[in-house]
Design a protein around this motif. Structure first.
Motif, PDB file in Angstrom:
ATOM      1  N   LEU A 161      42.913  42.390  44.153  1.00  0.00           N
ATOM      2  CA  LEU A 161      42.290  42.582  45.461  1.00  0.00           C
ATOM      3  C   LEU A 161      40.829  42.990  45.306  1.00  0.00           C
ATOM      4  O   LEU A 161      39.942  42.439  45.978  1.00  0.00           O
ATOM      5  N   VAL A 162      40.559  43.954  44.432  1.00  0.00           N
ATOM      6  CA  VAL A 162      39.192  44.434  44.268  1.00  0.00           C
ATOM      7  C   VAL A 162      38.291  43.322  43.733  1.00  0.00           C
ATOM      8  O   VAL A 162      37.166  43.135  44.208  1.00  0.00           O
ATOM      9  N   ALA A 163      38.785  42.563  42.776  1.00  0.00           N
ATOM     10  CA  ALA A 163      37.986  41.454  42.250  1.00  0.00           C
ATOM     11  C   ALA A 163      37.686  40.434  43.340  1.00  0.00           C
ATOM     12  O   ALA A 163      36.555  39.923  43.427  1.00  0.00           O
ATOM     13  N   ARG A 164      38.648  40.144  44.182  1.00  0.00           N
ATOM     14  CA  ARG A 164      38.424  39.179  45.262  1.00  0.00           C
ATOM     15  C   ARG A 164      37.395  39.704  46.253  1.00  0.00           C
ATOM     16  O   ARG A 164      36.514  38.946  46.710  1.00  0.00           O
ATOM     17  N   VAL A 165      37.454  40.970  46.580  1.00  0.00           N
ATOM     18  CA  VAL A 165      36.464  41.559  47.494  1.00  0.00           C
ATOM     19  C   VAL A 165      35.060  41.453  46.889  1.00  0.00           C
ATOM     20  O   VAL A 165      34.096  41.093  47.593  1.00  0.00           O
ATOM     21  N   ILE A 166      34.931  41.730  45.598  1.00  0.00           N
ATOM     22  CA  ILE A 166      33.615  41.663  44.954  1.00  0.00           C
ATOM     23  C   ILE A 166      33.124  40.223  44.874  1.00  0.00           C
ATOM     24  O   ILE A 166      31.947  39.936  45.137  1.00  0.00           O
ATOM     25  N   LEU A 167      34.006  39.298  44.511  1.00  0.00           N
ATOM     26  CA  LEU A 167      33.595  37.905  44.428  1.00  0.00           C
ATOM     27  C   LEU A 167      33.208  37.350  45.802  1.00  0.00           C
ATOM     28  O   LEU A 167      32.210  36.632  45.929  1.00  0.00           O
ATOM     29  N   ASP A 168      33.973  37.712  46.819  1.00  0.00           N
ATOM     30  CA  ASP A 168      33.600  37.265  48.175  1.00  0.00           C
ATOM     31  C   ASP A 168      32.261  37.882  48.600  1.00  0.00           C
ATOM     32  O   ASP A 168      31.421  37.200  49.198  1.00  0.00           O
TER      33      ASP A 168
END
Length: 290
Positions: A278-285
């Motif tokens: 989840l955290v990686a997806r938030v950062i990538l987005d």
């Protein structure tokens, strides 16, 4: 393998909130340690007080699949040098250090993601247009005075406990989920998921953080109330953050109306280990160039 680089930085002089003495104007030299992986758009990662770049290890390889990731030990933390004598650990000083560091490694206006203190520094870099986008995970600086005193008292207690525990006891505690809960439950919602090796390493990092007290002193009157216009800004808060309560995210959104405010369900103050995907997806987005 982590890399260490020495470089010069220039401070504007004067003071910023929370730095009674400020830093004299002029050029100074320091060195920082960082880990760099992947390829793509550059992404600078900034950890919180008392931590080190390895706080990002749970998400590093996910991010590195799409970004040129640079996770740095902040001045006075991890394996990085402290600031030169006479330099305050305030926003006015540390922000130019990070900008000069990026120049020294050949990176111009990276995306930036930061946690806690690192989130505050990320927002300051965004306000100064030194980065392309900002993702701040539970950033400092949106507290009331009572919330700040609670957070600082908790941090001092964590530091005191880390200093007082014998090294063999830290090693023993790290080997069981219950022991890892004792050592890290203030910052992780799921401390049992942290590896024993990581818990030992970050406890030692907290013990040995030469910039800890100076950073707290510089933060006593810090309030981030500046907008960060014309940049993509994401502010994410763990629903189980026990250090900086999630209502502070509402204040962050009020200060930065254009920011995207994201909930991190089930995550604590340092969410990267609680839910890496989840955290990686938030950062990538948040750092998307689309």
């Amino acid at each position: 393998m982590p890399t260490r680089i020495a470089f010069e930085f220039e401070t504007p002089g004067g003071t910023s909130p929370g730095s009674p003495g400020g830093t004299p104007r002029g050029r100074h030299t320091t060195s920082l340690t960082y880990e760099r992986r992947g390829s793509g758009a550059p992404l600078l990662l900034l950890h919180g007080i008392g931590h080190h770049w390895q706080a990002w290890e749970p998400v590093l390889d996910i991010l590195a699949a799409e970004r040129d990731v640079i996770a740095v030990d902040l001045p006075g933390f991890g394996a990085s040098d402290g600031l030169p004598q006479g330099c305050a650990y305030d926003l006015t000083t540390v922000t130019p250090v990070l900008a000069a560091f990026c120049t020294a490694i050949g990176v111009e206006r990276p995306h930036v993601a930061g946690n806690s203190l690192g989130g505050l520094l990320s927002l300051r870099l965004g306000h100064e247009k030194a980065v392309r986008s900002v993702t701040a995970l539970s950033p400092a600086g949106f507290w009331t005075e009572s919330e700040r005193r609670y957070a600082f008292g908790t941090l001092r207690a964590m530091r005191g406990a880390a200093l007082s525990l014998p090294v063999p006891l830290i090693d023993r505690l790290s080997r069981t989920p219950a022991g890892r809960t004792v050592l890290t439950s203030t910052i992780y919602a799921r401390p049992g998921r942290r590896s024993p090796e990581a818990v030992v390493a970050e406890t030692h990092a907290l013990r040995e953080a030469t910039g800890f007290h100076q950073t707290l002193a510089a933060g006593r009157t810090v309030l981030f109330r500046d907008d960060v216009p014309s940049l993509p800004v994401t502010i994410a808060w763990g629903t189980r953050d026990r250090l900086l309560l999630r209502r502070q995210g509402v204040r962050a959104k009020q200060a930065i109306p254009g920011a995207r405010l994201v909930r991190l369900p089930g995550c604590g103050h340092v969410p990267m280990n609680d839910d890496p995907a989840l955290v990686a997806r938030v950062i990538l987005d948040g750092s998307s160039t689309d």
